[in-house]
Design a protein around this motif. Structure first.
Motif, PDB file in Angstrom:
ATOM      1  N   ALA A   2       0.844  -1.189   0.000  1.00  0.00           N
ATOM      2  CA  ALA A   2       0.000   0.000   0.000  1.00  0.00           C
ATOM      3  C   ALA A   2       0.886   1.248   0.000  1.00  0.00           C
ATOM      4  O   ALA A   2       1.848   1.339   0.754  1.00  0.00           O
ATOM      5  N   PHE A   3       0.539   2.168  -0.866  1.00  0.00           N
ATOM      6  CA  PHE A   3       1.252   3.441  -0.933  1.00  0.00           C
ATOM      7  C   PHE A   3       0.466   4.488  -0.155  1.00  0.00           C
ATOM      8  O   PHE A   3      -0.767   4.469  -0.151  1.00  0.00           O
ATOM      9  N   ALA A   4       1.162   5.417   0.493  1.00  0.00           N
ATOM     10  CA  ALA A   4       0.493   6.540   1.137  1.00  0.00           C
ATOM     11  C   ALA A   4      -0.245   7.326   0.048  1.00  0.00           C
ATOM     12  O   ALA A   4       0.289   7.573  -1.036  1.00  0.00           O
ATOM     13  N   VAL A   5      -1.459   7.720   0.350  1.00  0.00           N
ATOM     14  CA  VAL A   5      -2.331   8.367  -0.633  1.00  0.00           C
ATOM     15  C   VAL A   5      -2.066   9.870  -0.700  1.00  0.00           C
ATOM     16  O   VAL A   5      -2.032  10.552   0.329  1.00  0.00           O
ATOM     17  N   ALA A   6      -1.879  10.353  -1.907  1.00  0.00           N
ATOM     18  CA  ALA A   6      -1.889  11.800  -2.167  1.00  0.00           C
ATOM     19  C   ALA A   6      -3.327  12.116  -2.561  1.00  0.00           C
ATOM     20  O   ALA A   6      -3.807  11.660  -3.600  1.00  0.00           O
ATOM     21  N   ARG A   7      -4.019  12.869  -1.726  1.00  0.00           N
ATOM     22  CA  ARG A   7      -5.452  13.090  -1.917  1.00  0.00           C
ATOM     23  C   ARG A   7      -5.761  13.965  -3.114  1.00  0.00           C
ATOM     24  O   ARG A   7      -6.812  13.818  -3.731  1.00  0.00           O
ATOM     25  N   PRO A  64      -6.578   7.898  -4.164  1.00  0.00           N
ATOM     26  CA  PRO A  64      -7.718   7.934  -3.237  1.00  0.00           C
ATOM     27  C   PRO A  64      -8.864   7.047  -3.725  1.00  0.00           C
ATOM     28  O   PRO A  64      -9.082   6.893  -4.928  1.00  0.00           O
ATOM     29  N   GLU A  65      -9.584   6.449  -2.774  1.00  0.00           N
ATOM     30  CA  GLU A  65     -10.747   5.631  -3.128  1.00  0.00           C
ATOM     31  C   GLU A  65     -11.821   6.454  -3.812  1.00  0.00           C
ATOM     32  O   GLU A  65     -12.513   5.975  -4.700  1.00  0.00           O
ATOM     33  N   HIS A  66     -11.971   7.708  -3.343  1.00  0.00           N
ATOM     34  CA  HIS A  66     -12.974   8.607  -3.902  1.00  0.00           C
ATOM     35  C   HIS A  66     -12.291   9.898  -4.301  1.00  0.00           C
ATOM     36  O   HIS A  66     -11.349  10.350  -3.645  1.00  0.00           O
ATOM     37  N   GLU A  67     -12.780  10.489  -5.353  1.00  0.00           N
ATOM     38  CA  GLU A  67     -12.221  11.762  -5.798  1.00  0.00           C
ATOM     39  C   GLU A  67     -12.486  12.831  -4.739  1.00  0.00           C
ATOM     40  O   GLU A  67     -13.577  12.914  -4.182  1.00  0.00           O
ATOM     41  N   GLU A  83      -1.838  11.515   4.511  1.00  0.00           N
ATOM     42  CA  GLU A  83      -0.996  10.340   4.718  1.00  0.00           C
ATOM     43  C   GLU A  83       0.442  10.600   4.289  1.00  0.00           C
ATOM     44  O   GLU A  83       1.322   9.794   4.584  1.00  0.00           O
ATOM     45  N   ILE A  84       0.685  11.703   3.570  1.00  0.00           N
ATOM     46  CA  ILE A  84       2.030  11.929   3.035  1.00  0.00           C
ATOM     47  C   ILE A  84       2.783  13.055   3.752  1.00  0.00           C
ATOM     48  O   ILE A  84       4.000  13.127   3.649  1.00  0.00           O
ATOM     49  N   LEU A  85       2.062  13.917   4.447  1.00  0.00           N
ATOM     50  CA  LEU A  85       2.691  14.975   5.249  1.00  0.00           C
ATOM     51  C   LEU A  85       2.099  14.896   6.652  1.00  0.00           C
ATOM     52  O   LEU A  85       0.875  14.780   6.802  1.00  0.00           O
TER      53      LEU A  85
END
Length: 179
Positions: A2-7, A64-67, A83-85
């Protein structure tokens, strides 16, 4: 894996700006973004060749799962925390922006928008019913250093005052610039 999500694109771009080339320290890079699949998982790839030293660089983020709905600028993310910062990195972004507000009204409003949005991102790390950002929301050396230097700045009441102060400054600047 799993990668950290960039929203959002804005959040990914900020992450890239905060991570200079490890070889030469350059922050300038012609990033190319692509959606790729790694072991059956979608990821957003940002790749570039460093103009300073020609090092090949790539960062992979989860999708992201949802936009995330985009409302105004900048849009760093939805209601969930980054999740990234981490929380300390977001407050550092706010401080850096607020310390560099130019005199030109339109640009000043844009810089304060970044500062305000970054504080909003810190607030997202405060759990419902809590009065401060928990210690485990500081996972980078930079974030932990911000927390250690001034832990009181991560209390919800102070974060709300800071967010509102940046919003008020933006309103004042926009009214002054409109005259």
């Amino acid at each position: 894996m799993a990668f950290a999500v960039a929203r959002t694109w804005d959040e990914a771009q900020l992450y890239l700006e905060l991570h200079p080339c490890p070889d030469c320290g350059s922050v300038d890079a012609p990033w190319e973004q692509a959606l790729i699949q790694i072991r059956g998982e979608l990821a957003s790839s940002y790749a570039a060749t460093c103009p300073g030293c020609s090092a090949e660089r790539e960062y992979l983020f989860g999708v992201p799962e949802h936009e995330t709905p985009v409302h105004g600028w900048p849009t760093f993310g939805g209601p969930e925390p980054s999740e990234i910062l981490d929380a300390g990195q977001w407050l550092d972004v706010a401080d850096t922006a607020a310390a560099a507000v130019p005199t030109e009204p339109v640009e000043a409003g844009r810089v304060l928008a970044i500062a305000q949005a970054a504080v909003v991102e810190v607030i997202k790390f405060v759990p419902a019913g809590a009065d401060a950002v928990p210690d485990d929301e500081f996972w980078t050396p930079e974030g932990r250093a911000m927390r250690a230097a001034e832990p009181g700045r991560f209390r919800l009441d102070r974060l709300l005052v800071t967010r509102d102060a940046y919003a008020e400054l933006r309103r004042e600047i926009s009214q002054t610039g409109a005259r």
